[in-house]
Design an enzyme around this catalytic site. Structure first.
Site, PDB file in Angstrom:
ATOM      1  N   HIS A 319       0.661  -1.358  -0.023  1.00 36.13           N
ATOM      2  CA  HIS A 319      -0.036  -0.230  -0.041  1.00 36.13           C
ATOM      3  C   HIS A 319       0.669   1.304   0.049  1.00 36.13           C
ATOM      4  O   HIS A 319       0.736   2.096  -0.834  1.00 36.13           O
ATOM      5  CB  HIS A 319      -1.005  -0.181   1.251  1.00 36.13           C
ATOM      6  CG  HIS A 319      -1.845   1.234   1.462  1.00 36.13           C
ATOM      7  ND1 HIS A 319      -3.160   1.001   1.369  1.00 36.13           N
ATOM      8  CD2 HIS A 319      -1.680   2.442   1.519  1.00 36.13           C
ATOM      9  CE1 HIS A 319      -3.870   1.982   1.679  1.00 36.13           C
ATOM     10  NE2 HIS A 319      -2.948   2.997   1.650  1.00 36.13           N
ATOM     11  N   GLU A 320       1.756   1.234   0.838  1.00 32.82           N
ATOM     12  CA  GLU A 320       2.722   2.707   0.955  1.00 32.82           C
ATOM     13  C   GLU A 320       3.620   2.547  -0.280  1.00 32.82           C
ATOM     14  O   GLU A 320       3.678   3.858  -0.622  1.00 32.82           O
ATOM     15  CB  GLU A 320       3.459   2.424   2.178  1.00 32.82           C
ATOM     16  CG  GLU A 320       2.674   2.436   3.617  1.00 32.82           C
ATOM     17  CD  GLU A 320       1.795   3.319   3.785  1.00 32.82           C
ATOM     18  OE1 GLU A 320       2.001   4.692   3.297  1.00 32.82           O
ATOM     19  OE2 GLU A 320       0.707   3.119   4.365  1.00 32.82           O
ATOM     20  N   HIS A 323       1.625   4.295  -3.137  1.00 38.39           N
ATOM     21  CA  HIS A 323       1.520   5.878  -2.535  1.00 38.39           C
ATOM     22  C   HIS A 323       2.824   6.320  -3.273  1.00 38.39           C
ATOM     23  O   HIS A 323       2.495   7.423  -3.859  1.00 38.39           O
ATOM     24  CB  HIS A 323       1.508   6.060  -1.076  1.00 38.39           C
ATOM     25  CG  HIS A 323       0.013   6.039  -0.623  1.00 38.39           C
ATOM     26  ND1 HIS A 323      -1.017   6.457  -1.140  1.00 38.39           N
ATOM     27  CD2 HIS A 323      -0.419   5.783   0.644  1.00 38.39           C
ATOM     28  CE1 HIS A 323      -2.063   6.171  -0.286  1.00 38.39           C
ATOM     29  NE2 HIS A 323      -1.543   5.736   0.461  1.00 38.39           N
ATOM     30  N   HIS A 329      -5.469   7.265  -2.157  1.00 37.88           N
ATOM     31  CA  HIS A 329      -6.572   6.158  -1.722  1.00 37.88           C
ATOM     32  C   HIS A 329      -7.459   6.093  -2.772  1.00 37.88           C
ATOM     33  O   HIS A 329      -7.905   6.951  -3.607  1.00 37.88           O
ATOM     34  CB  HIS A 329      -7.203   6.471  -0.565  1.00 37.88           C
ATOM     35  CG  HIS A 329      -5.838   6.300   0.784  1.00 37.88           C
ATOM     36  ND1 HIS A 329      -5.855   7.638   1.474  1.00 37.88           N
ATOM     37  CD2 HIS A 329      -5.192   5.461   1.024  1.00 37.88           C
ATOM     38  CE1 HIS A 329      -4.777   7.263   2.545  1.00 37.88           C
ATOM     39  NE2 HIS A 329      -4.385   5.959   2.150  1.00 37.88           N
TER      40      HIS A 329
END
Length: 394
Positions: A319-320, A323, A329
């Site tokens: 997830h990070e 980013h 998101h």
């Protein structure tokens, strides 16, 4: 010099914990002429069959960490991207398997008594389940001065491969969980093999490479860790303060692996969250990263917490990472991405349950179409030059 303001955005996620359900099994392992390993066993109401391929390329050619036999480790790494398996299979002596079986099961040798049956050591299967909510944060950089894309030294060529290189640093709390550098490296290797499985769901051909690991102890922890530790109890960090300090630290210390890598991740066993008036911390944050920070020496940092024994933060790291590769998101617009012209992800609601949303079945281990478009857009920009390599170079 580029000055900026960082806006912090939060998204509720869930963490995983052992359920308490365990079972001892004797897995069967067969190796085909092509080298594919088939692992089978039945445990905790699941009939498991994995088709595992070598994943030694997860470790870079010159992977660096002290006191670790890197080539031996490379030979042990296997994965099954369809089932999300990331395993170390050791055939030096009685065969042992450890790592991630799938989203719900973990496997490790059963050390109590070292039971052996037909030459196979008994293994323990542990079930993990979703538990309490935590939060992810992303630092969106509003730059006051635009970068000059013409300064990029190398553009992608048609036959290049997309390879995201990671340099991992661990704080003393994470480091001391392990008996040796070798044990820590095994754990981190399984973790990023799992990240590769999740990256595969983008269907962009993105490869994950570990360049090296630096395991800090209490004596060697750098200032960005020591100076920003809230004593608690428990010891913890304020995530936006820590990511800012870490980014600045590596901006000022661009040497060795920190200079060469595309992304730098801190893995901490301490919590992150919001300070309370009484001096304690509301532990509520699993990870934080700089939006679209890849290839930017002063912004390529991310942080993930992991205080478990069962690699339950693979999704947080993925997830990070995304980013840092330019995705907000799900449900957020292009104003939440530090890339001019990004399509954003407003057309993919968080409730759809993808990794960049609120993570629910059946999509919780996949990235949304909007995430794919955002990452594709960043890959098309000159500023993403560092993640393109000649395929023969890795």
């Amino acid at each position: 010099m580029i000055s900026y303001l960082a806006s912090i955005f939060l998204l509720a996620t869930v963490s995983a914990v052992p359920s308490g359900r365990v079972e001892v099994v004797f897995p069967s392992v067969e190796t085909s002429r092509s080298g594919v390993k088939t692992v089978k066993f039945t445990a905790l109401d699941q009939n498991v069959e994995l088709k595992l391929r070598s994943a030694g390329e997860i470790l870079g050619k010159h992977f660096a960490i002290q006191d670790v036999d890197v080539e031996s480790l490379r030979r042990k790494i296997y994965r099954d991207s369809v089932n999300g398996a990331a395993l170390l299979i050791d055939e030096d002596g009685p065969l042992t398997i450890e790592g991630i079986v799938n989203s719900k099961l973990r496997i490790q040798p059963f050390e109590s008594g070292r039971i052996i049956k037909d030459g196979m050591i008994a293994h323990q299967i542990v079930e993990v389940i979703d538990d309490k909510k935590s939060y992810d944060r992303v630092a969106v950089i509003h730059e006051n001065v635009k970068r000059n894309a013409e300064n990029v030294s190398r553009m992608a060529e048609e036959n290049d491969c997309i390879v995201v290189e990671y340099y991992i640093v661990t704080d003393s709390a994470f480091t001391k969980r392990f008996k040796s550098n070798s044990a820590l490296t095994n754990y981190v290797t399984v973790m990023f093999t799992g990240v590769q499985n999740l990256m595969d769901t983008l269907e962009l051909g993105i490869g994950v490479r570990l360049l090296g690991v630096t395991a800090f102890n209490e004596e060697t922890e750098p200032s960005f860790i020591k100076d920003n530790l809230i004593p608690g109890p428990p010891e913890a960090f304020e995530p936006d303060v820590l990511i800012t300090a870490m980014s600045q630290y590596y901006c000022n210390h661009q040497t060795g692996l920190a200079k060469d890598t595309d992304l730098i991740f801190l893995i901490t066993a301490r919590g992150m969250g919001d300070p309370r008036e009484d001096g304690t911390v509301d532990i509520n944050t699993a990870g934080i990263a700089n939006s679209a920070g890849v290839c930017k020496p002063c912004l390529k940092a991310g942080i993930a917490t992991d205080d478990s024994n069962y690699n339950e933060r693979v999704d947080t790291l993925a997830h990070e990472s995304v980013h840092l590769l330019g995705s907000p998101h799900d449900g957020e617009g292009p104003d939440q991405v530090s890339v001019e012209g990004s399509p954003g992800a407003a057309n993919c609601p968080a409730k759809a349950g993808y990794i960049m949303g609120n993570r629910k079945d059946p999509n919780k281990y996949k990235f949304s179409p909007c995430t794919k478009k955002c990452v594709e857009y960043l890959l098309s920009k000159p500023t993403a030059f560092c993640i393109f390599e000649q395929c023969s170079d890795f």
